[in-house]
Design a protein around this motif. Structure first.
Motif, short mmCIF file in Angstrom:
data_model
loop_
_atom_site.label_atom_id
_atom_site.label_comp_id
_atom_site.label_asym_id
_atom_site.label_seq_id
_atom_site.Cartn_x
_atom_site.Cartn_y
_atom_site.Cartn_z
N ARG A 1 8.39 -21.12 -59.73
CA ARG A 1 8.11 -21.30 -58.30
C ARG A 1 7.95 -22.78 -58.02
NH1 ARG A 1 6.70 -16.23 -56.48
NH2 ARG A 1 5.99 -14.83 -58.12
N SER A 2 8.26 -23.14 -56.78
CA SER A 2 8.08 -24.52 -56.36
C SER A 2 7.64 -24.54 -54.91
CB SER A 2 9.39 -25.31 -56.51
OG SER A 2 9.22 -26.60 -55.98
N SER B 1 0.98 -19.77 -68.30
CA SER B 1 1.62 -20.52 -67.22
C SER B 1 1.26 -22.00 -67.32
CB SER B 1 1.21 -19.97 -65.86
OG SER B 1 -0.18 -20.13 -65.66
N ALA B 2 2.03 -22.79 -66.59
CA ALA B 2 1.77 -24.23 -66.55
C ALA B 2 2.33 -24.78 -65.24
CB ALA B 2 2.43 -24.93 -67.73
N ARG B 3 1.85 -25.94 -64.91
CA ARG B 3 2.34 -26.67 -63.74
C ARG B 3 3.61 -27.42 -64.12
NH1 ARG B 3 1.05 -31.97 -61.61
NH2 ARG B 3 1.50 -31.94 -59.40
N TYR C 1 7.24 -29.47 -67.89
CA TYR C 1 6.06 -28.62 -68.04
C TYR C 1 5.64 -28.60 -69.50
CZ TYR C 1 8.90 -24.95 -70.14
OH TYR C 1 9.71 -24.25 -70.99
N VAL D 1 3.07 -25.80 -71.73
CA VAL D 1 2.12 -24.69 -71.79
C VAL D 1 1.35 -24.84 -73.09
CG1 VAL D 1 1.79 -22.20 -71.69
CG2 VAL D 1 3.78 -23.22 -70.57
N ASN E 1 11.85 -15.99 -59.37
CA ASN E 1 10.42 -15.72 -59.45
C ASN E 1 10.16 -14.22 -59.27
OD1 ASN E 1 10.24 -15.77 -56.38
ND2 ASN E 1 10.69 -17.93 -56.77
N ASN F 1 7.27 -30.27 -57.96
CA ASN F 1 5.95 -29.67 -58.01
C ASN F 1 6.11 -28.16 -58.02
OD1 ASN F 1 3.21 -29.24 -57.87
ND2 ASN F 1 3.09 -29.57 -55.68
N ARG G 1 5.79 -19.38 -65.27
CA ARG G 1 4.99 -18.31 -65.87
C ARG G 1 5.81 -17.60 -66.93
NH1 ARG G 1 3.04 -14.18 -61.92
NH2 ARG G 1 1.54 -13.72 -63.54
N THR H 1 5.38 -24.22 -60.60
CA THR H 1 4.73 -23.53 -61.71
C THR H 1 5.77 -22.72 -62.48
OG1 THR H 1 4.19 -21.61 -60.35
CG2 THR H 1 2.47 -23.29 -60.61
#
Length: 137
Positions: free
Chosen positions: A84-85, A58-60, A66, A68, A114, A43, A47, A45
């Motif tokens: 990031r997580s 960005s996307a999850r 992922y 985008v 990040n 889990n 960017r 993101t």
């Protein structure tokens, strides 16, 4: 009277650019996989930050993947990548250890990926989605 307002507003909108903008950057959908220490990020993101400037995309990240595609994807060109997580699943978060604190989930991805990221990628024009995978140590 209502019809008259529409007739007067339409030319003003046209002159001021209410109909859209042709100066938006060209974009491309980008997909990929993200591994951290050879494990898929459960889990998080990702960017894409255009260099030297431009709109961020960005996307999850879910189960290591992922995509985008919002607003047509990532603007073409060179990007600095931030990944990031948030701790999840069986990992503890500060709020669980000390419930009196209203803490956010612990970040498990080092800052070198990040806030201090040196990860870079170039999004090129082309047909279909572009595949960009990241393996973090």
């Amino acid at each position: 009277m209502r019809g008259l307002r529409f007739v007067l507003i339409l030319p003003v909108c046209f002159l001021l650019g209410c109909t859209g903008s042709d100066d938006a950057p060209a974009r491309r959908i980008v997909t990929g996989n993200v591994l951290f220490q050879n494990q898929p990020i459960k889990n998080g993101t990702i960017r894409f930050i255009p260099q030297p400037s431009g709109p961020v995309a960005s996307a999850r990240i879910a189960d290591g993947s992922y995509r985008v595609e919002n607003k047509g994807g990532v603007p073409l060109g060179e990007h600095r990548i931030e990944i990031r997580s948030a701790a999840g699943g069986t990992e503890l978060v500060e709020a669980e250890v000390m419930p009196e604190k209203n803490a956010a989930p612990v970040t498990v991805i080092p800052q070198k990926y990040n806030d201090n990221s040196n990860l870079n990628a170039v999004v090129e024009s082309g047909d279909g989605a572009m595949q960009l995978d990241f393996t973090l140590d």
